[in-house]
Scaffold this motif. Structure first.
Motif, PDB file in Angstrom:
ATOM      1  N   HIS A 123     101.300  -1.749  35.520  1.00 43.63           N
ATOM      2  CA  HIS A 123     100.321  -1.715  34.434  1.00 43.63           C
ATOM      3  C   HIS A 123      98.926  -2.005  34.974  1.00 43.63           C
ATOM      4  CE1 HIS A 123      98.545  -2.334  30.467  1.00 43.63           C
ATOM      5  NE2 HIS A 123      98.039  -3.472  30.923  1.00 43.63           N
ATOM      6  N   GLN A 124      98.852  -2.922  35.947  1.00 40.37           N
ATOM      7  CA  GLN A 124      97.579  -3.344  36.519  1.00 40.37           C
ATOM      8  C   GLN A 124      97.311  -2.592  37.824  1.00 40.37           C
ATOM      9  OE1 GLN A 124     100.288  -5.240  36.114  1.00 40.37           O
ATOM     10  NE2 GLN A 124      99.889  -6.870  34.637  1.00 40.37           N
ATOM     11  N   THR A 125      97.385  -1.280  37.803  1.00 37.75           N
ATOM     12  CA  THR A 125      97.194  -0.495  39.022  1.00 37.75           C
ATOM     13  C   THR A 125      95.728  -0.334  39.392  1.00 37.75           C
ATOM     14  OG1 THR A 125      99.271   0.728  38.817  1.00 37.75           O
ATOM     15  CG2 THR A 125      97.501   1.807  40.040  1.00 37.75           C
ATOM     16  N   THR A 126      94.856  -0.183  38.428  1.00 42.93           N
ATOM     17  CA  THR A 126      93.463   0.138  38.692  1.00 42.93           C
ATOM     18  C   THR A 126      92.732  -1.037  39.339  1.00 42.93           C
ATOM     19  OG1 THR A 126      93.469   1.604  36.767  1.00 42.93           O
ATOM     20  CG2 THR A 126      91.319   0.990  37.672  1.00 42.93           C
ATOM     21  N   VAL A 127      92.425  -0.939  40.618  1.00 40.47           N
ATOM     22  CA  VAL A 127      91.814  -2.056  41.346  1.00 40.47           C
ATOM     23  C   VAL A 127      90.387  -2.328  40.880  1.00 40.47           C
ATOM     24  CG1 VAL A 127      93.253  -1.721  43.380  1.00 40.47           C
ATOM     25  CG2 VAL A 127      91.071  -0.518  43.223  1.00 40.47           C
ATOM     26  N   HIS A 128      89.759  -1.354  40.248  1.00 40.06           N
ATOM     27  CA  HIS A 128      88.405  -1.564  39.758  1.00 40.06           C
ATOM     28  C   HIS A 128      88.377  -2.375  38.464  1.00 40.06           C
ATOM     29  CE1 HIS A 128      87.926   1.974  42.388  1.00 40.06           C
ATOM     30  NE2 HIS A 128      86.748   1.425  42.668  1.00 40.06           N
ATOM     31  N   VAL A 129      89.564  -2.661  37.933  1.00 41.64           N
ATOM     32  CA  VAL A 129      89.662  -3.421  36.683  1.00 41.64           C
ATOM     33  C   VAL A 129      90.448  -4.714  36.881  1.00 41.64           C
ATOM     34  CG1 VAL A 129      90.536  -3.382  34.308  1.00 41.64           C
ATOM     35  CG2 VAL A 129      89.485  -1.320  35.289  1.00 41.64           C
ATOM     36  N   TYR A 130      91.558  -4.631  37.637  1.00 41.65           N
ATOM     37  CA  TYR A 130      92.455  -5.783  37.781  1.00 41.65           C
ATOM     38  C   TYR A 130      92.283  -6.387  39.170  1.00 41.65           C
ATOM     39  CZ  TYR A 130      94.492  -3.578  33.681  1.00 41.65           C
ATOM     40  OH  TYR A 130      94.679  -3.004  32.449  1.00 41.65           O
ATOM     41  N   LYS A 131      91.557  -7.487  39.247  1.00 45.28           N
ATOM     42  CA  LYS A 131      91.203  -8.087  40.529  1.00 45.28           C
ATOM     43  C   LYS A 131      92.423  -8.521  41.331  1.00 45.28           C
ATOM     44  CE  LYS A 131      88.440 -11.855  42.500  1.00 45.28           C
ATOM     45  NZ  LYS A 131      87.546 -12.997  42.194  1.00 45.28           N
ATOM     46  N   ASN A 132      93.448  -9.080  40.660  1.00 42.68           N
ATOM     47  CA  ASN A 132      94.595  -9.637  41.358  1.00 42.68           C
ATOM     48  C   ASN A 132      95.808  -8.706  41.321  1.00 42.68           C
ATOM     49  OD1 ASN A 132      93.183 -12.068  41.918  1.00 42.68           O
ATOM     50  ND2 ASN A 132      93.593 -12.764  39.828  1.00 42.68           N
ATOM     51  N   ALA A 133      95.578  -7.407  41.206  1.00 46.39           N
ATOM     52  CA  ALA A 133      96.678  -6.452  41.039  1.00 46.39           C
ATOM     53  C   ALA A 133      97.689  -6.522  42.173  1.00 46.39           C
ATOM     54  CB  ALA A 133      96.119  -5.038  40.937  1.00 46.39           C
ATOM     55  N   SER A 134      97.237  -6.703  43.402  1.00 46.49           N
ATOM     56  CA  SER A 134      98.157  -6.660  44.539  1.00 46.49           C
ATOM     57  C   SER A 134      99.102  -7.848  44.571  1.00 46.49           C
ATOM     58  CB  SER A 134      97.374  -6.599  45.850  1.00 46.49           C
ATOM     59  OG  SER A 134      96.587  -7.776  46.013  1.00 46.49           O
ATOM     60  N   GLY A 135      98.720  -8.965  43.956  1.00 37.65           N
ATOM     61  CA  GLY A 135      99.544 -10.156  44.010  1.00 37.65           C
ATOM     62  C   GLY A 135     100.475 -10.337  42.836  1.00 37.65           C
ATOM     63  N   LEU A 136     100.442  -9.430  41.872  1.00 33.98           N
ATOM     64  CA  LEU A 136     101.290  -9.570  40.689  1.00 33.98           C
ATOM     65  C   LEU A 136     102.714  -9.119  40.988  1.00 33.98           C
ATOM     66  CD1 LEU A 136      98.784  -8.219  38.027  1.00 33.98           C
ATOM     67  CD2 LEU A 136      99.541 -10.587  38.309  1.00 33.98           C
ATOM     68  N   PRO A 137     103.705  -9.734  40.346  1.00 31.81           N
ATOM     69  CA  PRO A 137     105.097  -9.356  40.617  1.00 31.81           C
ATOM     70  C   PRO A 137     105.416  -7.951  40.132  1.00 31.81           C
ATOM     71  CG  PRO A 137     104.979 -10.898  38.777  1.00 31.81           C
ATOM     72  CD  PRO A 137     103.610 -10.836  39.374  1.00 31.81           C
ATOM     73  N   ARG A 138     106.186  -7.241  40.929  1.00 34.13           N
ATOM     74  CA  ARG A 138     106.709  -5.930  40.532  1.00 34.13           C
ATOM     75  C   ARG A 138     107.995  -6.196  39.766  1.00 34.13           C
ATOM     76  NH1 ARG A 138     101.869  -5.784  42.742  1.00 34.13           N
ATOM     77  NH2 ARG A 138     101.235  -3.657  43.300  1.00 34.13           N
ATOM     78  N   ASP A 139     107.907  -6.190  38.446  1.00 29.64           N
ATOM     79  CA  ASP A 139     109.072  -6.497  37.617  1.00 29.64           C
ATOM     80  C   ASP A 139     109.001  -5.718  36.312  1.00 29.64           C
ATOM     81  OD1 ASP A 139     107.154  -7.804  36.027  1.00 29.64           O
ATOM     82  OD2 ASP A 139     107.715  -9.793  36.718  1.00 29.64           O
ATOM     83  N   GLU A 140     109.976  -5.945  35.447  1.00 33.57           N
ATOM     84  CA  GLU A 140     110.065  -5.174  34.205  1.00 33.57           C
ATOM     85  C   GLU A 140     108.888  -5.438  33.276  1.00 33.57           C
ATOM     86  OE1 GLU A 140     113.826  -5.470  32.260  1.00 33.57           O
ATOM     87  OE2 GLU A 140     114.968  -4.762  33.990  1.00 33.57           O
ATOM     88  N   GLN A 141     108.204  -6.550  33.461  1.00 33.85           N
ATOM     89  CA  GLN A 141     107.060  -6.845  32.603  1.00 33.85           C
ATOM     90  C   GLN A 141     105.814  -6.067  33.021  1.00 33.85           C
ATOM     91  OE1 GLN A 141     107.520  -8.631  29.822  1.00 33.85           O
ATOM     92  NE2 GLN A 141     109.641  -8.657  30.546  1.00 33.85           N
ATOM     93  N   ASN A 142     105.682  -5.782  34.301  1.00 36.13           N
ATOM     94  CA  ASN A 142     104.460  -5.150  34.808  1.00 36.13           C
ATOM     95  C   ASN A 142     104.606  -3.663  35.152  1.00 36.13           C
ATOM     96  OD1 ASN A 142     102.812  -7.497  34.688  1.00 36.13           O
ATOM     97  ND2 ASN A 142     103.799  -8.266  36.541  1.00 36.13           N
ATOM     98  N   ILE A 143     105.838  -3.234  35.421  1.00 34.40           N
ATOM     99  CA  ILE A 143     106.082  -1.829  35.743  1.00 34.40           C
ATOM    100  C   ILE A 143     106.171  -1.023  34.441  1.00 34.40           C
ATOM    101  CG2 ILE A 143     107.844  -0.216  36.582  1.00 34.40           C
ATOM    102  CD1 ILE A 143     106.379  -1.315  38.907  1.00 34.40           C
ATOM    103  N   GLU A 144     105.584   0.173  34.448  1.00 35.56           N
ATOM    104  CA  GLU A 144     105.658   1.034  33.275  1.00 35.56           C
ATOM    105  C   GLU A 144     105.612   2.501  33.697  1.00 35.56           C
ATOM    106  OE1 GLU A 144     102.225  -0.180  31.035  1.00 35.56           O
ATOM    107  OE2 GLU A 144     100.838   1.055  32.205  1.00 35.56           O
TER     108      GLU A 144
END
Length: 349
Positions: A123-144
């Protein structure tokens, strides 16, 4: 023992198999495809209530049977939730890491038969918007799933026919390199399925007489634990699962040999049958590796758990990066095919 491995034919069949979507629970199309192959080969077969196929070739000894199995179901997902944005939350079918499918193209299979394309993303793929995107867990809550349609709301998506429970398949991205590597999702276990179908073809084309009646069981629920645990003929003495060899640190298996499994998470495989496979490989100059898979189960172990009184063993081609974007080599397919051919042509001890 004379044997010719049909490399081009085997790889062409493998490509056909991996390009037919078949996550566990959604396997009718692939099983119909293989049923048609068995009809063309004029081999006797049955289709089980669970949708598996069991082809049978009568041998000289019809009192002690063999059974070889490979599974055609794969990893995949199902729609867990249609989000307010019109995108989709997923639930896994089979076991894998979400990062293994992040960025992959996919198809949503709706109940009314539509095939809608999409991409699996954080969900937080866009690096120009989500500063901490790389550190977020890859799980059912964030994957879409980002659907390739003009959708802004859940209602928009539902108007397309998408609903909770729809299956989602991952693109295989099959590629054969000039130096013999084969890269694709779902080599587990469609590589073995292709080898078994080619073995049946060889037997039929050459009017070969096997020493024992032999069953070829194409299962369709292995990734969820119960693919080959029913419909095993009572005369079956030996049960051989043909499935991938797991490659990684501490493993013996590689992408060039046939892997023979001595033990997995279910415990040791039948010692005498495993040793006989090793001796066959040695006698026929087949390149092999003996290995133990720590986090693994097979249709053979499922049959043992179901209570079948059989000698069980496991072998297969070495597959790199299992349950992700997998790879093997034509040498591994060749060595596996040679050992299978040798095995079915050898009398039980």
């Amino acid at each position: 023992m004379s044997y010719t491995f049909e490399a081009k034919e085997t790889v062409a069949l493998l490509k056909q198999l991996v390009e037919i979507p078949s996550p566990s629970g959604y396997t009718k199309e692939i099983m119909d495809f293989m049923e048609n192959i068995l009809k063309q080969l004029q081999v006797n077969y049955i289709r089980t209530n669970k949708g598996a196929l069991i082809a049978t070739i009568k041998g000289t000894d019809d009192t002690k049977h063999r059974l070889l199995t490979a599974h055609t179901d794969t990893l995949g997902a199902m729609v867990k939730e249609v989000k307010g944005s019109g995108r989709l939350k997923l639930t896994m079918v089979g076991g894998f890491n979400w990062n293994a499918v992040e960025g992959e193209y996919c198809t949503i299979h709706t109940a009314d038969g539509k095939k809608i394309r999409g991409t699996i993303l954080m969900h937080q793929t866009t690096v120009h918007v989500y500063k901490n995107a790389s550190g977020l867990p890859r799980d059912e809550q964030n994957i879409e799933v980002r659907i390739d349609e003009k959708v802004l709301t859940a209602e928009d998506t539902r108007k397309l026919g998408v609903e909770v429970g729809d299956f989602v398949s991952f693109d295989p991205r099959f590629e054969e390199t000039e130096n013999g590597f084969i890269k694709s999702r779902h080599l587990d276990d469609k590589a073995s399925t292709a080898l078994l179908l080619q073995l049946v073809k060889t037997i039929q084309d050459t009017d070969m007489t096997l020493p024992h009646t032999t069953h070829f069981y194409i299962s369709n629920n292995e990734e969820i634990g119960y693919g080959g645990n029913s419909n095993v003929p009572a005369e079956t003495v030996e049960y051989l699962a043909v499935d991938m060899g797991a490659i990684g640190d501490g493993q013996s298996s590689d992408e060039y040999t046939v892997s023979i499994c001595a033990k997995d998470s279910s415990g040791p495989y039948h010692y005498e049958l495993t040793r006989r496979l090793v001796e066959l490989a040695k006698n026929e100059n087949i390149e092999y590796k003996l290995d133990i898979y720590p986090y693994y189960g097979s249709d053979a172990s499922a049959a043992i758990r179901a209570g079948y009184d059989v000698k069980h063993a496991l072998l297969g081609p070495g597959i790199e990066a299992s349950h992700a974007y997998e790879r093997t080599h034509i040498d591994s397919l060749r060595n596996t095919a040679k050992l299978l051919y040798s095995y079915v042509n050898t009398k039980m001890s």
